[in-house]
Design a protein around this motif. Structure first.
Motif, PDB file in Angstrom:
ATOM      1  N   PHE A 185      10.227  11.445   2.922  1.00  0.00           N
ATOM      2  CA  PHE A 185      10.024  12.826   2.554  1.00  0.00           C
ATOM      3  C   PHE A 185      11.116  12.911   1.123  1.00  0.00           C
ATOM      4  N   LEU A 186      10.796  13.668   0.346  1.00  0.00           N
ATOM      5  CA  LEU A 186      11.541  14.313  -0.916  1.00  0.00           C
ATOM      6  C   LEU A 186      11.362  15.690  -0.871  1.00  0.00           C
ATOM      7  N   VAL A 187      12.444  16.372  -0.445  1.00  0.00           N
ATOM      8  CA  VAL A 187      12.286  17.969  -0.534  1.00  0.00           C
ATOM      9  C   VAL A 187      13.568  18.420  -1.034  1.00  0.00           C
ATOM     10  N   THR A 188      13.268  19.284  -2.044  1.00  0.00           N
ATOM     11  CA  THR A 188      14.350  19.977  -2.767  1.00  0.00           C
ATOM     12  C   THR A 188      14.215  21.456  -3.101  1.00  0.00           C
ATOM     13  N   GLY A 189      15.296  22.130  -3.537  1.00  0.00           N
ATOM     14  CA  GLY A 189      15.178  23.421  -3.883  1.00  0.00           C
ATOM     15  C   GLY A 189      15.353  24.523  -2.597  1.00  0.00           C
ATOM     16  N   LYS A 190      16.054  25.397  -3.044  1.00  0.00           N
ATOM     17  CA  LYS A 190      16.511  26.443  -1.999  1.00  0.00           C
ATOM     18  C   LYS A 190      15.337  27.012  -1.276  1.00  0.00           C
ATOM     19  N   GLU A 191      13.946  27.247  -1.972  1.00  0.00           N
ATOM     20  CA  GLU A 191      13.014  27.614  -1.260  1.00  0.00           C
ATOM     21  C   GLU A 191      12.459  26.937  -0.109  1.00  0.00           C
ATOM     22  N   LYS A 192      12.830  25.660   0.001  1.00  0.00           N
ATOM     23  CA  LYS A 192      12.450  24.969   1.023  1.00  0.00           C
ATOM     24  C   LYS A 192      13.558  25.017   2.430  1.00  0.00           C
ATOM     25  N   GLY A 236       5.944  15.241   0.532  1.00  0.00           N
ATOM     26  CA  GLY A 236       6.689  16.658   0.307  1.00  0.00           C
ATOM     27  C   GLY A 236       6.403  17.538   1.404  1.00  0.00           C
ATOM     28  N   MET A 237       7.230  18.787   1.011  1.00  0.00           N
ATOM     29  CA  MET A 237       6.773  19.904   2.048  1.00  0.00           C
ATOM     30  C   MET A 237       7.058  21.110   1.392  1.00  0.00           C
ATOM     31  N   ILE A 239      12.412   9.090   6.267  1.00  0.00           N
ATOM     32  CA  ILE A 239      13.726   9.109   5.843  1.00  0.00           C
ATOM     33  C   ILE A 239      13.595  10.307   5.006  1.00  0.00           C
ATOM     34  N   TRP A 240      14.586  11.462   5.056  1.00  0.00           N
ATOM     35  CA  TRP A 240      14.437  12.603   4.407  1.00  0.00           C
ATOM     36  C   TRP A 240      15.332  12.607   3.032  1.00  0.00           C
ATOM     37  N   PHE A 241      15.038  12.552   1.857  1.00  0.00           N
ATOM     38  CA  PHE A 241      15.797  12.753   0.921  1.00  0.00           C
ATOM     39  C   PHE A 241      15.799  14.203   0.475  1.00  0.00           C
ATOM     40  N   VAL A 242      16.880  14.927   0.548  1.00  0.00           N
ATOM     41  CA  VAL A 242      16.832  16.198   0.147  1.00  0.00           C
ATOM     42  C   VAL A 242      18.146  16.580  -0.593  1.00  0.00           C
ATOM     43  N   ASP A 243      18.081  17.618  -1.483  1.00  0.00           N
ATOM     44  CA  ASP A 243      19.306  18.106  -2.275  1.00  0.00           C
ATOM     45  C   ASP A 243      20.168  19.266  -1.306  1.00  0.00           C
ATOM     46  N   ASN A 244      21.393  19.455  -2.046  1.00  0.00           N
ATOM     47  CA  ASN A 244      22.244  20.390  -1.367  1.00  0.00           C
ATOM     48  C   ASN A 244      21.471  21.690  -1.239  1.00  0.00           C
ATOM     49  N   ALA A 245      20.634  22.131  -2.185  1.00  0.00           N
ATOM     50  CA  ALA A 245      19.947  23.477  -2.092  1.00  0.00           C
ATOM     51  C   ALA A 245      18.997  23.904  -0.950  1.00  0.00           C
ATOM     52  N   ALA A 246      18.161  22.463  -0.770  1.00  0.00           N
ATOM     53  CA  ALA A 246      17.237  22.640   0.280  1.00  0.00           C
ATOM     54  C   ALA A 246      17.937  22.482   1.565  1.00  0.00           C
ATOM     55  N   ALA A 247      19.123  21.667   1.564  1.00  0.00           N
ATOM     56  CA  ALA A 247      19.749  21.362   2.942  1.00  0.00           C
ATOM     57  C   ALA A 247      20.877  22.710   3.380  1.00  0.00           C
ATOM     58  N   HIS A 248      21.096  23.580   2.656  1.00  0.00           N
ATOM     59  CA  HIS A 248      22.048  24.530   2.704  1.00  0.00           C
ATOM     60  C   HIS A 248      22.224  25.323   4.075  1.00  0.00           C
ATOM     61  N   LEU A 249      21.012  25.201   4.660  1.00  0.00           N
ATOM     62  CA  LEU A 249      21.163  25.849   6.223  1.00  0.00           C
ATOM     63  C   LEU A 249      21.039  25.012   7.256  1.00  0.00           C
ATOM     64  N   THR A 306       0.872  -1.204   0.066  1.00  0.00           N
ATOM     65  CA  THR A 306       0.072   0.119   0.199  1.00  0.00           C
ATOM     66  C   THR A 306       0.830   1.132  -0.001  1.00  0.00           C
ATOM     67  N   LEU A 307       0.843   1.851  -1.132  1.00  0.00           N
ATOM     68  CA  LEU A 307       1.667   3.167  -1.312  1.00  0.00           C
ATOM     69  C   LEU A 307       0.920   4.293  -1.435  1.00  0.00           C
ATOM     70  N   VAL A 308       1.249   5.111  -0.535  1.00  0.00           N
ATOM     71  CA  VAL A 308       0.710   6.741  -0.614  1.00  0.00           C
ATOM     72  C   VAL A 308       1.490   7.486  -1.378  1.00  0.00           C
ATOM     73  N   LEU A 309       0.872   8.423  -2.230  1.00  0.00           N
ATOM     74  CA  LEU A 309       1.839   9.310  -3.093  1.00  0.00           C
ATOM     75  C   LEU A 309       1.567  10.844  -2.695  1.00  0.00           C
ATOM     76  N   SER A 310       2.613  11.541  -2.890  1.00  0.00           N
ATOM     77  CA  SER A 310       2.587  12.930  -2.660  1.00  0.00           C
ATOM     78  C   SER A 310       2.032  13.658  -3.705  1.00  0.00           C
ATOM     79  N   GLY A 311       1.624  14.679  -3.702  1.00  0.00           N
ATOM     80  CA  GLY A 311       1.247  15.805  -4.805  1.00  0.00           C
ATOM     81  C   GLY A 311       2.298  16.885  -5.183  1.00  0.00           C
ATOM     82  N   GLY A 312       1.798  17.759  -5.778  1.00  0.00           N
ATOM     83  CA  GLY A 312       2.782  18.898  -5.940  1.00  0.00           C
ATOM     84  C   GLY A 312       3.716  18.526  -7.345  1.00  0.00           C
ATOM     85  N   GLY A 313       4.896  19.151  -7.236  1.00  0.00           N
ATOM     86  CA  GLY A 313       5.713  18.883  -8.533  1.00  0.00           C
ATOM     87  C   GLY A 313       6.959  18.277  -8.206  1.00  0.00           C
ATOM     88  N   THR A 314       7.366  18.304  -7.067  1.00  0.00           N
ATOM     89  CA  THR A 314       8.545  17.545  -6.901  1.00  0.00           C
ATOM     90  C   THR A 314       8.601  16.039  -7.079  1.00  0.00           C
TER      91      THR A 314
END
Ligand code: 6PG
Length: 244
Positions: free
Chosen positions: A193-200, A139-140, A230-240, A36-44
């Protein structure tokens, strides 16, 4: 403690998330004959879905797809999470139509939430507590919302319902929504969680490294499953982040 995994790019984070989710799908199917797999919305998640669809090891007829939230629009509306999932995943892989459990956003927030809760109850059968999904992807937003649980929203305190109506959120698009509640999210066997981009970045820092004990936690910080997300994030989202 959340499991935070930082990758150089959006593509790297999406690939790593896809591999981890595919592994969780495989283990669920091995253990229980289905996932049973729950998917997120949005663009990421679009790239994530494309990568999952390209994975030949996933036995899609064994996978039941659910949604973490939906906008109160028709299924083919440009704002519908269902449309995004249909275009990026369901139109590519052989998931039987009976395995796709769509949130009926077109019914409106109250009726749609009640209808989806009945669908979950029918699917999971008579159970004492909230349903336990095998894999739950989130997502977030830049404001720290997740699914359609927004800061200060009444649905954050909903401990009884599995699905909550979300009326007039300060969100884009500015439409009512329907969302799984925290008891359901926190009962999942594994949250990703999949969170990417500097705006996050600012919200991610507040969620993962809160420094104001007086401030109410952001919705994404209230996702506290066991085992931890488990949080999968990119450098842009993680830089702070201190570890970013
Ligand atoms: C939605 C999503 C929402 C999303 C965040 C991030 O319906 O919008 O479920 O929780 O995950 O808003 O959206 P992006 O991935 O587009 O930044």
């Amino acid at each position: 403690m959340p499991d935070i995994r930082i990758y150089p790019t959006f593509g790297n984070a999406s690939s790593a998330a896809a591999a981890s989710i595919a592994e969780a799908i495989f283990h669920a199917c091995e253990a229980r004959g289905m996932c049973t797999l729950v998917l997120s919305g949005g663009g990421t998640p679009k790239r994530l879905h494309t990568l999952l669809a390209a994975n030949p090891a996933i036995d899609w007829p064994l996978v039941h797809l659910f949604f973490g939230d939906e906008r109160c629009v028709g299924p083919s509306d440009e704002y519908a999470n269902f449309r995004m999932v249909r275009e990026t995943l369901c139109s590519v892989v052989r998931v039987p139509a009976s395995n796709i459990h769509r949130i009926p956003g077109e019914l409106g927030a109250q009726q749609g939430a009640a209808t989806y809760e009945r669908e979950l109850s029918r699917f999971f059968g008579p159970i004492a507590g909230p349903p336990r999904f095998d894999c739950l992807v989130l997502g977030m937003g830049a404001d720290g919302h997740t699914a359609s649980l927004f800061p200060g929203a009444p649905g954050l305190k909903d401990t009884q319902r599995w699905v909550t109506p979300v009326l007039g959120p300060t969100a884009s698009p500015p439409v009512d929504r329907i969302s799984l509640t925290l008891p359901v999210i926190n009962n999942a066997r594994q949250v990703f969680f999949l969170v990417t981009g500097k705006e996050k970045a600012a919200a991610l820092r507040t969620v993962l490294e809160p420094d104001d004990a007086a401030a109410p936690p952001l919705p994404a910080a209230l996702v506290r499953p066991d085992p931890p997300a488990i949080w999968f994030v990119d450098n842009a989202a993680a830089h702070l982040l201190h570890q970013g």
